[in-house]
Design an enzyme around this catalytic site. Structure first.
Site, short mmCIF file in Angstrom:
data_model
loop_
_atom_site.label_atom_id
_atom_site.label_comp_id
_atom_site.label_asym_id
_atom_site.label_seq_id
_atom_site.Cartn_x
_atom_site.Cartn_y
_atom_site.Cartn_z
N LYS A 131 35.07 7.15 22.71
CA LYS A 131 35.49 5.74 22.61
C LYS A 131 35.61 5.08 23.98
CE LYS A 131 40.39 6.86 21.91
NZ LYS A 131 40.24 8.28 22.34
N ARG B 78 48.72 4.49 20.15
CA ARG B 78 48.58 5.90 19.78
C ARG B 78 49.68 6.37 18.85
NH1 ARG B 78 45.36 7.59 24.51
NH2 ARG B 78 44.87 9.78 24.52
N ARG C 168 32.96 16.82 29.91
CA ARG C 168 33.23 15.51 30.53
C ARG C 168 33.55 15.66 32.01
NH1 ARG C 168 37.21 11.41 27.64
NH2 ARG C 168 38.79 13.04 27.86
N ARG D 90 38.97 16.26 34.55
CA ARG D 90 40.38 15.90 34.47
C ARG D 90 41.20 17.14 34.15
NH1 ARG D 90 40.49 10.99 30.30
NH2 ARG D 90 42.25 12.21 29.58
N ARG E 119 46.27 18.31 22.81
CA ARG E 119 46.01 16.87 22.65
C ARG E 119 45.46 16.57 21.26
NH1 ARG E 119 42.22 15.62 27.37
NH2 ARG E 119 42.24 13.49 26.62
P1 AMP Z 1 43.30 9.28 27.63
O1 AMP Z 1 42.73 8.93 28.96
O2 AMP Z 1 43.30 8.14 26.67
O3 AMP Z 1 42.68 10.52 27.05
O4 AMP Z 1 44.85 9.62 27.87
C1 AMP Z 1 45.24 10.70 28.71
C2 AMP Z 1 46.72 10.97 28.53
O5 AMP Z 1 47.47 9.81 28.91
C3 AMP Z 1 47.18 11.27 27.12
O6 AMP Z 1 47.02 12.63 26.76
C4 AMP Z 1 48.67 10.86 27.20
O7 AMP Z 1 49.43 11.83 27.89
C5 AMP Z 1 48.60 9.62 28.08
N1 AMP Z 1 48.40 8.39 27.28
C6 AMP Z 1 47.31 7.56 27.32
N2 AMP Z 1 47.46 6.54 26.48
C7 AMP Z 1 48.66 6.72 25.88
C8 AMP Z 1 49.37 6.00 24.87
N3 AMP Z 1 48.87 4.90 24.31
N4 AMP Z 1 50.59 6.49 24.49
C9 AMP Z 1 51.10 7.58 25.04
N5 AMP Z 1 50.47 8.32 25.97
C10 AMP Z 1 49.26 7.89 26.40
#
Ligand code: AMP
Length: 216
Positions: free
Chosen positions: A13, A88, A127, A160, A171
């Site tokens: 996404k 989320r 990734r 990452r 996750r």
């Molecule tokens: P992402 O880059 O979207 O995969 O997010 C990486 C990490 O950031 C997640 O595993 C969470 O720890 C934190 N995170 C990102 N977006 C959110 C959100 N909307 N609510 C809570 N934690 C978030």
């Protein structure tokens, strides 16, 4: 226009969000990127978020809601935004409704990207991301043409820390437990569309743009 992109981590996404936001002139608001930027800048928010992110847990709702409210004040978001990785939790979905309502706006379309777990795990494993500009690549499916470097800014690509297998498993569990309820929040609103993400990147983009036709 305000769009929400839902789906498990690694479903693609973020890649779609970058392309679609550019095509439709929307601000691409990725809470993951905002949090990583806060960590890199050493802000209080970054310090609060770091431990949760490293462990693959969600950052508290009020922290991300505040970041989103602030980000929407920026000029480029005036014409519309594409939310990637947010909301989320059902509580974040409610908060977003309120934040947008305060601005006289609403969520116009929700796209829920879905792919089998095996596909998602393989995509996350391959990734590689640019720590400087957040561009994402895949070692097999979307490699950078500049060996080990970001095509856009020359940053050194890396995996990452939360994309390593032990954190990914957690996750995905968090996604199943907390984020699936967000789909329920939107499903009855008439704005919700499911997108089959287990296809080539360009085919998914074409489908997404088709779904958004006619929206302003
Ligand atoms: P992402 O880059 O979207 O995969 O997010 C990486 C990490 O950031 C997640 O595993 C969470 O720890 C934190 N995170 C990102 N977006 C959110 C959100 N909307 N609510 C809570 N934690 C978030």
């Amino acid at each position: 226009m305000n769009l929400v992109f839902l789906g498990p981590p690694g479903v693609g996404k973020g890649t779609q969000a970058a392309t679609v936001a550019a095509a439709l002139n929307l601000a691409h608001i990725s809470t993951g990127d905002l949090l990583r930027a806060a960590i890199a800048a050493g802000t209080k928010t970054g310090l609060e978020a770091r431990a949760s992110m490293d462990a693959g847990r969600l950052v508290p709702d009020e922290v991300v809601n505040r970041l989103v409210r602030e980000r929407l004040q920026e000029k480029d978001a005036a014409g519309g935004a594409l939310f990637d990785g947010y909301p989320r939790t059902p509580a974040q979905a409610q908060a977003l409704d309120g934040i947008l309502r305060d601005l006289g706006r609403r969520v116009d379309r929700v796209l829920d990207f879905q792919a089998p777990d095996a596909v998602v795990v393989e995509r996350i494993g391959g990734r590689r991301t640019c720590p400087r500009c957040s561009a994402a690549y895949h070692v097999t499916w979307a490699p950078s043409r500049r060996d080990g470097e970001c095509e856009k800014c020359g940053g050194k690509l890396e995996q990452r820390s939360d994309d390593r297998p032990e954190t990914v498993k957690h996750r995905l569990e968090v996604y199943r437990r907390d984020t699936r309820g967000v789909s329920e929040h939107y499903r009855s609103s008439g704005t919700y569309v499911m997108i089959a993400a287990d296809r080539e990147i360009a085919a998914v983009t074409a489908d997404v743009l088709e779904q958004l036709k006619g929206l302003k």
